[in-house]
Scaffold this motif. Structure first.
Motif, PDB file in Angstrom:
ATOM      1  N   GLN A   1      -2.744  -9.462   2.208  1.00 28.21           N
ATOM      2  CA  GLN A   1      -2.604  -9.943   0.977  1.00 28.21           C
ATOM      3  C   GLN A   1      -2.310 -11.472   1.142  1.00 28.21           C
ATOM      4  N   ASP A   2      -2.135 -11.911   2.522  1.00 30.64           N
ATOM      5  CA  ASP A   2      -1.758 -13.366   2.649  1.00 30.64           C
ATOM      6  C   ASP A   2      -3.115 -14.073   2.853  1.00 30.64           C
ATOM      7  N   GLN A   3      -3.355 -14.989   2.015  1.00 32.05           N
ATOM      8  CA  GLN A   3      -4.621 -15.666   2.023  1.00 32.05           C
ATOM      9  C   GLN A   3      -4.853 -16.725   3.181  1.00 32.05           C
TER      10      GLN A   3
ATOM     11  N   MET B   1       0.071  -3.125   7.509  1.00 37.36           N
ATOM     12  CA  MET B   1      -0.783  -4.425   7.615  1.00 37.36           C
ATOM     13  C   MET B   1      -0.846  -4.747   6.160  1.00 37.36           C
ATOM     14  N   SER B   2      -0.293  -4.410   5.128  1.00 29.03           N
ATOM     15  CA  SER B   2      -0.722  -4.463   3.616  1.00 29.03           C
ATOM     16  C   SER B   2      -0.227  -5.914   3.523  1.00 29.03           C
ATOM     17  N   ASP B   3       0.811  -6.585   3.799  1.00 29.78           N
ATOM     18  CA  ASP B   3       1.441  -7.698   3.622  1.00 29.78           C
ATOM     19  C   ASP B   3       0.590  -8.742   4.264  1.00 29.78           C
ATOM     20  N   LEU B   4      -0.231  -8.539   5.278  1.00 28.32           N
ATOM     21  CA  LEU B   4      -0.948  -9.640   6.038  1.00 28.32           C
ATOM     22  C   LEU B   4      -2.382  -9.626   5.268  1.00 28.32           C
TER      23      LEU B   4
END
Length: 260
Positions: free
Chosen positions: A6-8, A1-4
């Motif tokens: 970081q998604d503002q 979930m790290s990419d999510l």
């Protein structure tokens, strides 16, 4: 979930989820209908309340209808199933058996024509460069699962079939003993020999498609050539029918007996 995380945009949506649900689900339909054609209550009722109710039922069908209706082509250890009706009701989530067996695959319906709008959208985005690293399970493993399920069905069907007595359990007769048992040579049996196996054809005489006389003429004889094309090349069904009327086997396989 790290990419999510970081998604503002995703984070903003997550933090404001209750407000967004109420606004887009009820307030927005009301406002569009109110200022569009002065029917705010109609917009709230039909595009809001009824729509949300129907969509919730469709969504919940993934955990009810999709576990009750359809086939299990990939696995049957648990309850999920595949069915086109469920796919239509749930907007593509109806190939639930595949989803449970291969959860890392982005598709639900793996065939191009399977109704799965999400799959089509993701494929399009991938083609346009807006999505990447689309996960698809290896075709070999999918085919392996399909084969294993079909083999299970074959095994179940096999257990329901009467295959007749096994050849290696039948009594062995010499050719002269076989002849002595036949009714037209002084015995009491309507026996025919085909490929070294003796068959009791008494119950089949009257229903023989070639007529009674033709079958009676081969009692006490070797009917192998006649059965396999000399008179008529019999079908697989005819050969299968013989399995249930096996009587014995001829030592040596035919009229020429074994010598010791």
């Amino acid at each position: 979930m790290s990419d999510l995380l970081q998604d503002q945009v995703v984070i903003w949506q997550h933090r404001n989820f209750p407000f967004l649900c109420l606004f887009t689900g009820y307030a927005l339909p009301f406002l569009i209908a109110k200022f569009g054609w002065n029917d705010g209550s109609g917009g709230l009722l039909y595009a809001g309340i009824i729509r949300v109710f129907l969509f919730q039922q469709a969504t919940n069908c993934v955990n009810s209808l999709a576990h009750w209706l359809g086939d299990q082509p990939y696995a049957d250890a648990t309850s999920p199933r595949d069915h086109i009706l469920t796919a239509l009701v749930t907007f593509g989530e109806g190939y639930h058996n595949f989803h449970h067996e291969f959860p890392t695959d982005y598709r639900n319906g793996i065939r191009w024509f399977d109704y799965d709008p999400t799959k089509w959208c993701i494929s399009l985005w991938g083609w346009l460069g807006s999505a990447s690293h689309l996960q698809e399970f290896e075709a070999n493993e999918i085919n392996k699962a399909i084969f294993q399920q079909k083999w299970k069905l074959v095994e179940r069907l096999k257990c329901q079939i009467n295959w007749g007595p096994a050849v290696d359990t039948l009594p062995i007769y010499s050719w002269s003993e076989y002849e002595a048992l036949c009714i037209n040579l002084g015995g009491s049996r309507h026996l025919v020999c085909i490929s070294g196996v003796i068959y009791d054809v008494e119950r089949f005489i009257e229903s023989h498609p070639g007529g009674r006389a033709l079958l009676v003429a081969h009692i006490g004889k070797d009917a192998t050539a006649s059965f396999h094309g000399g008179v008529y090349k019999h079908s697989k069904a005819a050969s299968n029918l013989l399995d249930n009327i096996r009587f014995g086997v001829v030592r040596g396989g035919g009229q020429v007996e074994e010598t010791h």
